[in-house]
Motif scaffolding. Structure first.
Motif, PDB file in Angstrom:
ATOM      1  N   ASN B 146       0.841  -1.177   0.000  1.00  0.00           N
ATOM      2  CA  ASN B 146       0.000   0.000   0.000  1.00  0.00           C
ATOM      3  C   ASN B 146       0.886   1.239   0.000  1.00  0.00           C
ATOM      4  O   ASN B 146       2.107   1.164  -0.043  1.00  0.00           O
ATOM      5  CB  ASN B 146      -0.916  -0.047   1.226  1.00  0.00           C
ATOM      6  N   ILE B 147       0.272   2.379   0.077  1.00  0.00           N
ATOM      7  CA  ILE B 147       1.012   3.635   0.003  1.00  0.00           C
ATOM      8  C   ILE B 147       2.031   3.782   1.140  1.00  0.00           C
ATOM      9  O   ILE B 147       3.123   4.317   0.933  1.00  0.00           O
ATOM     10  CB  ILE B 147       0.029   4.840  -0.036  1.00  0.00           C
ATOM     11  N   LEU B 148       1.734   3.237   2.318  1.00  0.00           N
ATOM     12  CA  LEU B 148       2.678   3.347   3.447  1.00  0.00           C
ATOM     13  C   LEU B 148       3.995   2.641   3.151  1.00  0.00           C
ATOM     14  O   LEU B 148       5.065   3.195   3.387  1.00  0.00           O
ATOM     15  CB  LEU B 148       2.063   2.710   4.703  1.00  0.00           C
ATOM     16  N   GLY B 149       3.903   1.421   2.626  1.00  0.00           N
ATOM     17  CA  GLY B 149       5.111   0.668   2.290  1.00  0.00           C
ATOM     18  C   GLY B 149       5.904   1.376   1.211  1.00  0.00           C
ATOM     19  O   GLY B 149       7.132   1.450   1.255  1.00  0.00           O
ATOM     20  N   ARG B 150       5.197   1.924   0.213  1.00  0.00           N
ATOM     21  CA  ARG B 150       5.881   2.623  -0.879  1.00  0.00           C
ATOM     22  C   ARG B 150       6.540   3.900  -0.390  1.00  0.00           C
ATOM     23  O   ARG B 150       7.631   4.253  -0.828  1.00  0.00           O
ATOM     24  CB  ARG B 150       4.906   2.931  -2.019  1.00  0.00           C
ATOM     25  N   PRO B 186      -2.870  11.737  -0.204  1.00  0.00           N
ATOM     26  CA  PRO B 186      -2.511  10.443   0.399  1.00  0.00           C
ATOM     27  C   PRO B 186      -1.102  10.425   0.994  1.00  0.00           C
ATOM     28  O   PRO B 186      -0.869   9.763   2.015  1.00  0.00           O
ATOM     29  CB  PRO B 186      -2.617   9.454  -0.764  1.00  0.00           C
ATOM     30  N   VAL B 187      -0.173  11.172   0.372  1.00  0.00           N
ATOM     31  CA  VAL B 187       1.191  11.223   0.905  1.00  0.00           C
ATOM     32  C   VAL B 187       1.190  11.919   2.262  1.00  0.00           C
ATOM     33  O   VAL B 187       1.838  11.463   3.219  1.00  0.00           O
ATOM     34  CB  VAL B 187       2.134  11.962  -0.078  1.00  0.00           C
ATOM     35  N   CYS B 188       0.442  13.008   2.347  1.00  0.00           N
ATOM     36  CA  CYS B 188       0.341  13.758   3.596  1.00  0.00           C
ATOM     37  C   CYS B 188      -0.209  12.858   4.707  1.00  0.00           C
ATOM     38  O   CYS B 188       0.323  12.813   5.817  1.00  0.00           O
ATOM     39  CB  CYS B 188      -0.570  14.957   3.341  1.00  0.00           C
ATOM     40  N   ALA B 190      -0.078   9.545   4.801  1.00  0.00           N
ATOM     41  CA  ALA B 190       0.896   8.497   5.110  1.00  0.00           C
ATOM     42  C   ALA B 190       2.027   9.062   5.981  1.00  0.00           C
ATOM     43  O   ALA B 190       2.494   8.399   6.911  1.00  0.00           O
ATOM     44  CB  ALA B 190       1.444   7.884   3.821  1.00  0.00           C
ATOM     45  N   ILE B 191       2.460  10.289   5.669  1.00  0.00           N
ATOM     46  CA  ILE B 191       3.501  10.928   6.490  1.00  0.00           C
ATOM     47  C   ILE B 191       3.023  11.059   7.936  1.00  0.00           C
ATOM     48  O   ILE B 191       3.754  10.762   8.886  1.00  0.00           O
ATOM     49  CB  ILE B 191       3.878  12.312   5.914  1.00  0.00           C
ATOM     50  N   ASN B 192       1.776  11.476   8.088  1.00  0.00           N
ATOM     51  CA  ASN B 192       1.251  11.633   9.450  1.00  0.00           C
ATOM     52  C   ASN B 192       1.189  10.303  10.193  1.00  0.00           C
ATOM     53  O   ASN B 192       1.459  10.246  11.394  1.00  0.00           O
ATOM     54  CB  ASN B 192      -0.123  12.316   9.417  1.00  0.00           C
ATOM     55  N   THR B 193       0.850   9.240   9.469  1.00  0.00           N
ATOM     56  CA  THR B 193       0.838   7.913  10.084  1.00  0.00           C
ATOM     57  C   THR B 193       2.239   7.546  10.571  1.00  0.00           C
ATOM     58  O   THR B 193       2.418   7.066  11.698  1.00  0.00           O
ATOM     59  CB  THR B 193       0.337   6.850   9.079  1.00  0.00           C
ATOM     60  N   LEU B 194       3.255   7.788   9.723  1.00  0.00           N
ATOM     61  CA  LEU B 194       4.637   7.478  10.116  1.00  0.00           C
ATOM     62  C   LEU B 194       5.080   8.344  11.295  1.00  0.00           C
ATOM     63  O   LEU B 194       5.817   7.890  12.177  1.00  0.00           O
ATOM     64  CB  LEU B 194       5.597   7.674   8.935  1.00  0.00           C
ATOM     65  N   LYS B 195       4.604   9.601  11.321  1.00  0.00           N
ATOM     66  CA  LYS B 195       4.954  10.500  12.435  1.00  0.00           C
ATOM     67  C   LYS B 195       4.330   9.995  13.739  1.00  0.00           C
ATOM     68  O   LYS B 195       5.004   9.884  14.762  1.00  0.00           O
ATOM     69  CB  LYS B 195       4.441  11.924  12.155  1.00  0.00           C
ATOM     70  N   ARG B 196       3.033   9.665  13.659  1.00  0.00           N
ATOM     71  CA  ARG B 196       2.350   9.175  14.856  1.00  0.00           C
ATOM     72  C   ARG B 196       2.977   7.899  15.387  1.00  0.00           C
ATOM     73  O   ARG B 196       3.002   7.654  16.587  1.00  0.00           O
ATOM     74  CB  ARG B 196       0.860   8.919  14.553  1.00  0.00           C
ATOM     75  N   GLY B 197       3.508   7.084  14.466  1.00  0.00           N
ATOM     76  CA  GLY B 197       4.156   5.833  14.870  1.00  0.00           C
ATOM     77  C   GLY B 197       5.573   6.045  15.397  1.00  0.00           C
ATOM     78  O   GLY B 197       6.254   5.084  15.730  1.00  0.00           O
ATOM     79  N   GLY B 198       6.043   7.299  15.410  1.00  0.00           N
ATOM     80  CA  GLY B 198       7.390   7.566  15.909  1.00  0.00           C
ATOM     81  C   GLY B 198       8.480   7.066  14.965  1.00  0.00           C
ATOM     82  O   GLY B 198       9.629   6.853  15.366  1.00  0.00           O
ATOM     83  N   ILE B 199       8.123   6.862  13.690  1.00  0.00           N
ATOM     84  CA  ILE B 199       9.089   6.304  12.739  1.00  0.00           C
ATOM     85  C   ILE B 199       9.877   7.406  12.046  1.00  0.00           C
ATOM     86  O   ILE B 199      11.070   7.273  11.787  1.00  0.00           O
ATOM     87  CB  ILE B 199       8.350   5.408  11.713  1.00  0.00           C
ATOM     88  N   ILE B 200       9.191   8.506  11.754  1.00  0.00           N
ATOM     89  CA  ILE B 200       9.876   9.678  11.204  1.00  0.00           C
ATOM     90  C   ILE B 200       9.381  10.926  11.924  1.00  0.00           C
ATOM     91  O   ILE B 200       8.366  10.896  12.629  1.00  0.00           O
ATOM     92  CB  ILE B 200       9.603   9.880   9.691  1.00  0.00           C
ATOM     93  N   ASP B 201      10.137  12.010  11.755  1.00  0.00           N
ATOM     94  CA  ASP B 201       9.592  13.318  12.098  1.00  0.00           C
ATOM     95  C   ASP B 201       9.594  14.118  10.810  1.00  0.00           C
ATOM     96  O   ASP B 201      10.415  13.877   9.925  1.00  0.00           O
ATOM     97  CB  ASP B 201      10.449  13.997  13.170  1.00  0.00           C
TER      98      ASP B 201
END
Lengths: 221, 221
Positions: B146-150, B186-188, B190-201
């Motif tokens: 999905n878009i998160l993996g990509r 969708p990118v925005c 996905a970025i927020n999902t990664l931020k909430r997960g503490g994976i990126i800032d």
């Protein structure tokens, strides 16, 4: 005589007789039974292959057993160069679709051919550029077209060696689905749409192109 | 001195001094302003380019103005070989992202380099194999993730030259969306999902990788 036979097939067409004799002298020959794997994704790769006879499928599998076919290779096509040029691990799997004879060339001899035979390098470069172009077009097409456009493109690509009028080819729906990297149901639906539109006919595994021009415009060519 | 300077950049690293002098002697130099097109998709292509300084974006556009970025090229990277090796027409567009100096090599001299300098051919072959591998992985990834993996994959790919700890890079959301061939929304997300997960800032155009291992596992590596 072997040289002149070889010159009829695509990989050898542009090579000099000297180059072909050289390849022939350093290549082994291996025979694969229908369904037999030549190598699997993630294997360590140390050989380069040229198809002498038969048909080889190049594909990848991802978790869940979903398959994506990258190419069907036939007499004169080559494969296996990727893990000799880049990472050492096979990036896709190769499987014989029917009984197939392959020329097998080792990593060391492959490098020697490149260094000593510029025509061999040019041939490799042309083919890699062509495959890269196709892969990029596929990325584009997945982003910008729906399944109908991609199916149209796949049918044109797979039938481009057929010279009957109208173009006919044997292919089953599972194979088409794997070629598109999807499942049977959406492909079946898309085929029916193309049939209803009078663009193709498809029955008992035989696909006939009825309207090449419309198929091309659907594929975005 | 020019030769030793050139040897620091990737394309020239594996070439002999003789090869580099040869390239240098037959190449012109052209300077491009930020935003200037080097060539556009569908142009007739007759030159091969090596980046001397600056940054070049390779992208494609399809009806409706949607863009897909294939690569960002920097010092020592090359492009333009596709229409010298295959169809004569550019398969993608190239644009300077900042002021850029390019070595320009004609079709005739490009062929000569291949025929006379096996190291040059090997270098080209390695790079094409690498690009083909990436394109195939992208096809796979579009089919299976999905878009998160990509997004995770794109972040790893774009940051692989950064050696700070933690890895930081400047990139805006529109660029990321174009790299993935999608739109900003969708990118925005996905970025927020990664931020909430503490994976990126990610703030004010700067992306920081906080958890490289999880990013890698999301990317399927």
């Amino acid at each position: 005589m072997v040289t002149s036979l070889l010159k009829q097939v695509s990989f050898f067409k542009d090579l000099s007789n000297g180059d072909i004799r050289k390849i022939f002298s350093i290549a082994g020959i291996k025979i694969y039974a229908p369904g037999q794997m030549v190598f699997a994704k993630e294997d360590l790769g140390n050989n380069f292959f040229i198809v002498k006879t038969g048909r080889i499928k190049i594909f990848t599998t991802v978790g869940g057993g979903k398959k994506k076919t990258f190419a069907y290779l036939k007499k004169g096509d080559f494969f296996g160069e990727m893990s000799l040029l880049g990472g050492r691990v096979r990036s896709a799997s190769a499987q014989a679709m029917e009984e197939s004879e392959l020329f097998v060339i080792s990593r060391k001899n492959f490098k020697r051919l490149i260094c000593e035979n510029p025509d061999f390098s040019l041939k490799l470069l042309h083919t890699l550029a062509d495959r890269l172009h196709k892969a990029n077009k596929e990325v584009e097409s997945m982003l910008f077209h729906n399944i109908l456009g991609r199916l149209a493109e796949a049918i044109l690509e797979l039938s481009k060696d057929k010279h009957t009028k109208p173009v006919k080819m044997a292919i089953d729906q599972n194979e088409l689905a794997q070629y598109l990297g999807t499942t049977r149901v959406p492909v079946c639906r898309a085929i029916n749409t193309l049939k209803r539109g009078g663009i193709i006919d498809y029955r008992r595994g035989e696909l006939v192109i009825l309207n090449q021009a419309r198929l091309q415009s659907m594929a975005g060519n």
